[in-house]
Design a protein around this motif. Structure first.
Motif, PDB file in Angstrom:
ATOM      1  N   GLY A 113     -12.324   2.311   8.418  1.00 58.84           N
ATOM      2  CA  GLY A 113     -13.032   1.625   8.804  1.00 58.84           C
ATOM      3  C   GLY A 113     -14.334   0.500   8.033  1.00 58.84           C
ATOM      4  O   GLY A 113     -15.509   1.635   8.136  1.00 58.84           O
ATOM      5  N   ILE A 114     -14.437  -0.373   7.429  1.00 58.29           N
ATOM      6  CA  ILE A 114     -15.926  -0.183   7.361  1.00 58.29           C
ATOM      7  C   ILE A 114     -15.915  -2.205   7.500  1.00 58.29           C
ATOM      8  O   ILE A 114     -14.580  -2.983   7.830  1.00 58.29           O
ATOM      9  CB  ILE A 114     -16.085  -0.973   5.608  1.00 58.29           C
ATOM     10  N   ALA A 115     -16.679  -2.213   8.826  1.00 54.69           N
ATOM     11  CA  ALA A 115     -16.691  -3.239   9.482  1.00 54.69           C
ATOM     12  C   ALA A 115     -18.903  -4.123   9.142  1.00 54.69           C
ATOM     13  O   ALA A 115     -18.919  -3.399   8.606  1.00 54.69           O
ATOM     14  CB  ALA A 115     -16.745  -3.436  10.914  1.00 54.69           C
ATOM     15  N   GLY A 116     -18.570  -4.739  10.018  1.00 53.35           N
ATOM     16  CA  GLY A 116     -20.132  -5.421  10.306  1.00 53.35           C
ATOM     17  C   GLY A 116     -20.923  -5.545  11.577  1.00 53.35           C
ATOM     18  O   GLY A 116     -21.627  -6.321  11.479  1.00 53.35           O
ATOM     19  N   GLY A 139       0.444  -1.098   0.135  1.00 56.65           N
ATOM     20  CA  GLY A 139       0.045   0.012   0.345  1.00 56.65           C
ATOM     21  C   GLY A 139       0.793   1.055   0.141  1.00 56.65           C
ATOM     22  O   GLY A 139       0.389   2.262  -0.715  1.00 56.65           O
ATOM     23  N   LYS A 140       2.054   1.536   0.847  1.00 52.79           N
ATOM     24  CA  LYS A 140       3.060   2.782   0.867  1.00 52.79           C
ATOM     25  C   LYS A 140       2.298   3.652   1.104  1.00 52.79           C
ATOM     26  O   LYS A 140       2.118   4.529   0.381  1.00 52.79           O
ATOM     27  CB  LYS A 140       3.278   2.571  -0.264  1.00 52.79           C
ATOM     28  N   PRO A 141       1.223   3.546   2.136  1.00 51.74           N
ATOM     29  CA  PRO A 141       0.952   5.259   2.785  1.00 51.74           C
ATOM     30  C   PRO A 141       1.635   5.879   3.087  1.00 51.74           C
ATOM     31  O   PRO A 141       2.856   5.602   3.373  1.00 51.74           O
ATOM     32  CB  PRO A 141      -0.135   3.898   3.572  1.00 51.74           C
ATOM     33  N   GLN A 142       0.842   7.615   2.638  1.00 52.10           N
ATOM     34  CA  GLN A 142       1.839   8.942   2.915  1.00 52.10           C
ATOM     35  C   GLN A 142       1.323   9.105   3.624  1.00 52.10           C
ATOM     36  O   GLN A 142      -0.214   9.352   4.331  1.00 52.10           O
ATOM     37  CB  GLN A 142       2.169   9.319   1.409  1.00 52.10           C
ATOM     38  N   ALA A 143       1.601   9.960   4.682  1.00 52.00           N
ATOM     39  CA  ALA A 143       1.456  11.067   5.713  1.00 52.00           C
ATOM     40  C   ALA A 143       0.439  11.566   5.016  1.00 52.00           C
ATOM     41  O   ALA A 143       0.875  12.176   4.426  1.00 52.00           O
ATOM     42  CB  ALA A 143       2.245  11.159   6.532  1.00 52.00           C
ATOM     43  N   GLY A 144      -0.247  11.823   5.792  1.00 46.90           N
ATOM     44  CA  GLY A 144      -2.222  12.557   5.375  1.00 46.90           C
ATOM     45  C   GLY A 144      -2.734  12.085   4.540  1.00 46.90           C
ATOM     46  O   GLY A 144      -4.019  12.164   3.697  1.00 46.90           O
ATOM     47  N   GLU A 145      -2.209  10.916   3.503  1.00 46.69           N
ATOM     48  CA  GLU A 145      -3.112  10.178   2.889  1.00 46.69           C
ATOM     49  C   GLU A 145      -4.575  10.141   3.343  1.00 46.69           C
ATOM     50  O   GLU A 145      -4.394   9.945   4.951  1.00 46.69           O
ATOM     51  CB  GLU A 145      -2.513   8.913   1.660  1.00 46.69           C
ATOM     52  N   THR A 146      -5.077   8.993   2.745  1.00 47.81           N
ATOM     53  CA  THR A 146      -7.046   8.739   3.310  1.00 47.81           C
ATOM     54  C   THR A 146      -6.391   6.625   3.100  1.00 47.81           C
ATOM     55  O   THR A 146      -6.018   6.855   1.643  1.00 47.81           O
ATOM     56  CB  THR A 146      -8.021   8.862   2.499  1.00 47.81           C
ATOM     57  N   VAL A 147      -6.958   6.033   4.339  1.00 41.67           N
ATOM     58  CA  VAL A 147      -6.320   4.830   3.737  1.00 41.67           C
ATOM     59  C   VAL A 147      -8.084   3.946   3.879  1.00 41.67           C
ATOM     60  O   VAL A 147      -8.224   4.531   5.414  1.00 41.67           O
ATOM     61  CB  VAL A 147      -5.293   3.613   4.882  1.00 41.67           C
ATOM     62  N   VAL A 148      -8.790   3.155   3.265  1.00 45.08           N
ATOM     63  CA  VAL A 148      -9.875   2.457   3.256  1.00 45.08           C
ATOM     64  C   VAL A 148      -9.646   1.038   4.156  1.00 45.08           C
ATOM     65  O   VAL A 148      -8.989   0.692   3.408  1.00 45.08           O
ATOM     66  CB  VAL A 148     -10.802   2.968   2.583  1.00 45.08           C
ATOM     67  N   VAL A 149     -10.243   0.155   5.730  1.00 43.06           N
ATOM     68  CA  VAL A 149      -9.770  -0.896   5.103  1.00 43.06           C
ATOM     69  C   VAL A 149     -11.049  -1.651   5.302  1.00 43.06           C
ATOM     70  O   VAL A 149     -11.742  -1.133   6.150  1.00 43.06           O
ATOM     71  CB  VAL A 149      -8.707  -1.295   6.772  1.00 43.06           C
ATOM     72  N   ILE A 194      -5.064  -4.337  12.564  1.00 41.26           N
ATOM     73  CA  ILE A 194      -3.392  -3.796  12.928  1.00 41.26           C
ATOM     74  C   ILE A 194      -3.600  -3.195  11.856  1.00 41.26           C
ATOM     75  O   ILE A 194      -2.985  -2.399  12.158  1.00 41.26           O
ATOM     76  CB  ILE A 194      -2.875  -5.246  12.762  1.00 41.26           C
ATOM     77  N   ALA A 195      -3.687  -3.619  10.622  1.00 40.67           N
ATOM     78  CA  ALA A 195      -3.623  -2.324   9.357  1.00 40.67           C
ATOM     79  C   ALA A 195      -3.652  -1.222   9.368  1.00 40.67           C
ATOM     80  O   ALA A 195      -3.116  -0.046   9.315  1.00 40.67           O
ATOM     81  CB  ALA A 195      -4.357  -3.231   8.097  1.00 40.67           C
ATOM     82  N   GLY A 196      -5.152  -1.332   9.909  1.00 43.80           N
ATOM     83  CA  GLY A 196      -5.961   0.520  10.610  1.00 43.80           C
ATOM     84  C   GLY A 196      -4.956   1.052  11.538  1.00 43.80           C
ATOM     85  O   GLY A 196      -4.708   2.704  10.986  1.00 43.80           O
ATOM     86  N   GLN A 197      -4.570   0.377  12.007  1.00 41.20           N
ATOM     87  CA  GLN A 197      -3.740   1.238  13.481  1.00 41.20           C
ATOM     88  C   GLN A 197      -2.073   1.473  12.620  1.00 41.20           C
ATOM     89  O   GLN A 197      -2.062   2.645  12.983  1.00 41.20           O
ATOM     90  CB  GLN A 197      -3.511   0.077  14.904  1.00 41.20           C
ATOM     91  N   ILE A 198      -1.117   0.497  11.812  1.00 40.06           N
ATOM     92  CA  ILE A 198      -0.809   1.020  11.437  1.00 40.06           C
ATOM     93  C   ILE A 198      -0.869   1.822  10.389  1.00 40.06           C
ATOM     94  O   ILE A 198       0.407   3.347  10.659  1.00 40.06           O
ATOM     95  CB  ILE A 198       0.131  -0.240  10.541  1.00 40.06           C
TER      96      ILE A 198
END
Lengths: 418, 418
Positions: free
Chosen positions: A257-260, A223-233, A243-247
């Motif tokens: 996050g998307i959850a059930g 994914g190579k996220p950069q600070a300030g980017e938006t990450v959807v999990v 864990i991915a979201g917290q990292i």
């Protein structure tokens, strides 16, 4: 002539005390396992009773201490033909759609003995994970599938109780894809040692194991996220997604996050620090919800689920977005493959990339992931939750529940009581 | 009083000879374009006759020589109020499904004059390319769409005929996204000079232009083929696919092309050196055909078409395969978006990547691509074919034909006769 002298009741059994041994045993010949009818519990594990008319016995699911004692007695020659039984779950039928408990079967076989260069592991925790579903589906996949009659594939953390391998000493904690069984012999291949001082050993199957490494490498390397980017999990409350979201938060991203379930959504936003999350089961229009929660579009998508959620996410990707394809759990239990909108054009328009990965691509860098993850755990920057079911016999139910999203965090099965 | 003294017939017109000038002109005032009814041809281009009752004239589609002459006469003050008309194609309606000729309209407007820092280009060849279809669709895309009434977007190669920019001298050949029109003023932005000594200038729109660079960077930078790998190219007989496949051959790959006619298949295998190719229009089962032609699986897929062809290819990808998403021409003319099988799971299983790209991502490296492509051309290692339609008025038909796959190689429109 065999003598078994266990104390009658587990409650009063002295083997629960430190230093005690469980039983005094000797045997003249072995019995088939099905001859053994009566069980009772010693040291939290079921033992056979002394069979009145048969001068041998079978011992099942020994405690580590009892197993070590018996093992050493066998080596000394004071016990022979003793059968310690190994409870394991085999695939009984290929699941159609959602797996049923009847697709699995509890089978008991003798505990194997390590040969030269091998060691015997007694499992403590068993991991149930989404990847197991495609592995039992019968199709071609990245690894050999589980055939009907095979022991279920799965990660186990346990203790070395006997060793003929100089690199593994009894008492050491190890983790590996050892299968849904209580005892397993290994030559060390694919097995790693677990530092029990670092965190509870169950984490070797979660945040400090395969799911943690999947989140770490999938997010950071794919994914190579950069600070300030938006990450959807997606699948954000699961072992990997959480864990991915917290990292991603640690890297300075806005994380959605998307959850059930509403409980999962609260867990993500109130406990794990996600910026936003939504319950897809009660959200009628994912597209609009994503528009509201990701006003600057989506730069990295960490996908555990696939299907309509992913379709909606793709409508919001930014230029040079990275879609990290970690899992597709929404598709695993379909009886017929699902059709979906074609979206490769979006990849062109956005000069974007969708990349699938398997954590073992990064096998030579696990140490790096575990170092960072353990560091974040110690600093309190990373949280994890475990959902633990007791008893090997409940592993299928735990697996099915996990596929249905009943767990928050890592779903484990405790397969021994010590 | 205006005097126009052209020779009556183009066949005998002395302006066709070197050094001759076309006409002697003067004017008192300009007329609206619609007042000019009578046309005849000078130097291969249509001219207005002298309008009996109107002392001015409009000249359309001048030859370069005539245009230069008139331009210089205007600057000298010996001609004024002269209108040179610019034939251009505007979008008349948003196409529904396959574009129709009536979705386009030929419009004539005065030729613009370059302001300070600008120069006037007279187009020689116009490019019609698949990307134009999504650009006129009205949806969101990577670039501003063409609105109804706008001049169609498109690459043009032409000659500078007048310049107020010190970097561009009359006579120089330039290429850029100048639009479907015969004359255009540019300030040099997005325009590059074309070395007419290197190859015919039409190649600046093909193998030595955007399509060539797309093939070069898409294949080499996104696809990263290794010698011995299998590369499949869809839309393989088109301007981009035919170059991508040949570059893959140059890099030591096995190359399999997918195209839409037996003639194209022959062109690929007999002229361009593809190892194999098939006609998807007469192949009932792409999956089996690919299995036969790609016995070692597919490592790189250069996709120009999308749809069912791409679905079939994905079933055959190898571990760490790269799907280079260059175009999706099968989807551009659909009235309703098409559904397809979901295949993200395949990306996981194969640890594979699908990546979309736009050639302008690599704009700062065009020189490198053109150097290599021109070198391969000179060495005879790279072949190209052009399909040229004459006349601006035929550009819509050429565009529609290209979308239908009627061309082999690069589809061009010749928009001036010199």
């Amino acid at each position: 002539m065999t003598t078994l002298n266990p104390r009658a009741s587990p409650a009063t059994n002295p083997a629960r005390r430190a230093g005690g041994t469980t039983a005094h045993l000797s045997s003249e010949r072995s019995l088939p396992a099905h001859d053994v009818k009566n069980l009772f519990v010693v040291d939290g594990s079921p033992f056979t009773t002394f069979p009145e008319k048969n001068p041998t016995l079978t011992i099942m699911a020994l405690s580590v201490r009892a197993a070590r004692y018996i093992s050493s007695e066998i080596r000394k020659g004071s016990l022979y033909n003793l059968k310690v039984m190994n409870r394991q779950i085999v695939l009984a039928a290929r699941p159609v759609g959602f797996p049923k408990e009847s697709d699995f079967q509890l089978v008991e076989t003798p505990v194997p003995s390590p040969g030269p260069g091998e060691f015997l592991v007694r499992g403590k925790y068993l991991s149930v994970d989404p990847y197991m579903r495609p592995r039992i589906a019968g199709g071609k996949s990245y690894a050999r599938g589980v055939e009907v009659g095979d022991v279920m594939v799965g990660g186990v953390v346990g203790e070395v109780i006997e060793s003929k391998n100089a690199d593994y000493a009894p008492g050491e904690i190890v983790e590996g894809l050892l299968g849904w069984r209580q005892y397993v012999v290994s030559n060390g291949e694919g097995v790693r040692k677990v530092d029990s001082a670092l965190a509870p050993i169950s984490t070797a199957l979660g945040v400090l194991g395969m799911p943690g490494a999947s989140a770490y490498f999938g997010l950071l390397e794919v994914g190579k996220p950069q600070a300030g980017e938006t990450v959807v999990v997606s699948g954000a409350a699961g072992a990997v997604g959480s864990i991915a979201g917290q990292i991603a938060k640690l890297k300075g991203c806005r994380v959605v996050g998307i959850a059930g379930s509403d409980e999962k959504v609260r867990h993500l936003t109130e406990e794990l620090g996600f910026d936003a999350a939504f319950n897809y089961k009660t959200t009628p229009n994912y597209h609009r919800k994503l528009m509201a929660l990701c006003p600057s579009g989506i730069d990295v998508y960490f996908d555990n689920v696939g299907g309509e959620i992913t379709d909606a996410v793709i409508r919001h990707i930014n230029v040079r977005a990275r879609l990290v394809i970690c899992g597709q759990i929404s598709q695993y239990n379909l009886e017929k493959p699902e059709m979906g909108p074609r979206w490769l054009w979006s990849l062109i328009v956005k000069q974007a990339r969708a990349e699938g990965f398997l954590v073992f691509q990064f096998a030579d860098r696990y140490r790096e992931a575990l170092r960072d993850l353990a560091g974040w755990l110690k600093e309190g920057k990373l949280k994890y939750r475990e959902n633990i079911v007791e008893g090997m016999e409940n592993a299928p139910r735990a697996f099915i529940g996990m596929l249905k999203g009943e767990n928050i965090g890592k779903q484990l099965v405790k397969i021994s009581n010590d």
